[in-house]
Scaffold this active site. Structure first.
Site, PDB file in Angstrom:
ATOM      1  CD  GLU A 252      36.774 -19.730  17.883  1.00 28.53           C
ATOM      2  OE1 GLU A 252      36.966 -19.344  19.059  1.00 28.53           O
ATOM      3  OE2 GLU A 252      35.754 -20.353  17.528  1.00 28.53           O
TER       4      GLU A 252
ATOM      5  CG  ASN B  86      33.362 -24.268  19.215  1.00 30.43           C
ATOM      6  OD1 ASN B  86      34.416 -23.628  19.200  1.00 30.43           O
ATOM      7  ND2 ASN B  86      32.650 -24.468  18.130  1.00 30.43           N
TER       8      ASN B  86
ATOM      9  CG  ASP C 237      32.175 -20.602  17.902  1.00 29.60           C
ATOM     10  OD1 ASP C 237      33.052 -21.246  18.495  1.00 29.60           O
ATOM     11  OD2 ASP C 237      32.320 -20.219  16.722  1.00 29.60           O
TER      12      ASP C 237
END
Length: 285
Positions: free
Chosen positions: A16, A144, A196
């Site tokens: 991420e 997110n 996301d």
């Protein structure tokens, strides 16, 4: 349609948060569930790994060096010499940190979520360099992507289960700039995955990684889809521009929740020459 290369072959469980560190000329990214912060210098190929004591949702560069970390129990500061201290310590049972972004004024917008992703269990808050915390949103499931338009007048935000990218006016209120007037910007259609992480380019277009969608999409400032980057990994998580001229699009990916992961799931991918990114501010603290 753009083609990708492999920047770093890795087996991140939940890769991420790619962030270009302009001062160090390197990419920072994380593996949330393995509590790791990675750096990658594309010019030399040099890589580093920092293991944190808690699950880490985001890592961003600080003015003067070091990192600000969105951790399970709050926001922490890691100094360039390795020292650590809490900027804001607020443990909540069954909750962890998720994505974060540095605002144009140098503050940190940091999101949280419950481990079970229960609706309303997450939040979005703003943190100043002095550690002052201000609630921004308190009815969130999976906080997110966060990003700002080139003119700093708009803020984009994703709560993944909504399937939306929302947009706010980024306006001054009592001397502090905060997001107001939330409204839908784009809704991702059923079957295309969940939005996301996101990044905004120099043209004001919004790039979004589609979890379970195997793609990164670019939407124009009017919300029209105009580019799609197809990926072999079903769970891309986030994207950011990097490189000396901010023209390469880096994409993080995840292996978690896949019975037979694609060989590149968990790796850091890159689309060379994808566009032109915006320089990202460092955290003021």
């Amino acid at each position: 349609m753009s083609t990708y290369d492999i920047a770093v072959r890795e087996y991140a469980t939940l890769g991420e948060g790619p962030t270009w560190d302009a001062e160090a000329q390197r990419l920072i990214w994380i593996d949330i569930l393995r509590s790791r912060v990675y750096t990658y210098d594309p010019a030399s190929g040099r890589r580093t790994i920092l293991v944190t004591e808690q699950h880490v949702g985001a890592a961003k560069p600080r003015v003067g060096g070091g990192l600000v970390l969105n951790l399970r129990d709050g926001v922490g500061l890691r100094d360039a010499d390795g020292g650590f201290r809490w900027l804001h310590h607020e443990p909540v049972p069954d909750r962890r940190a998720n994505d974060a972004a540095v605002a144009p004024d140098g503050s940190l917008f940091a999101g949280t979520m419950r481990y079970d992703e229960a609706p309303g269990g997450g939040s979005l808050a703003r943190f100043t360099a002095e550690g002052l915390a201000q609630a921004v949103l308190d009815d969130v499931a999976v906080s997110n992507g966060i990003g700002w338009s080139p003119d700093e007048q708009l803020m984009y935000y994703i709560d993944s289960p909504t399937r939306r990218i929302d947009v706010f006016d980024y306006a001054e209120t009592d001397g502090v700039r905060l997001p107001v007037d939330r409204r839908p910007f784009v809704t991702i259609e059923e079957g295309a995955g969940f939005p996301d992480g996101l990044t905004v380019d120099a043209e004001g277009c919004v790039w979004v990684a589609l979890w379970e969608g195997g793609a990164v999409r670019r939407y124009t400032p009017s919300g029209e889809l105009d580019r799609v980057v197809r990926l072999p990994t079903p769970r891309p998580t986030a994207c950011a521009f990097g490189g000396a001229d901010l023209t390469d699009l880096y994409i993080t990916t995840a292996r978690v929740g896949t019975d037979t992961p694609h060989p590149l799931s968990g790796s850091l991918l890159v689309v060379p020459g994808a566009g032109k990114g915006l320089a990202q501010p460092a955290f003021a603290g």
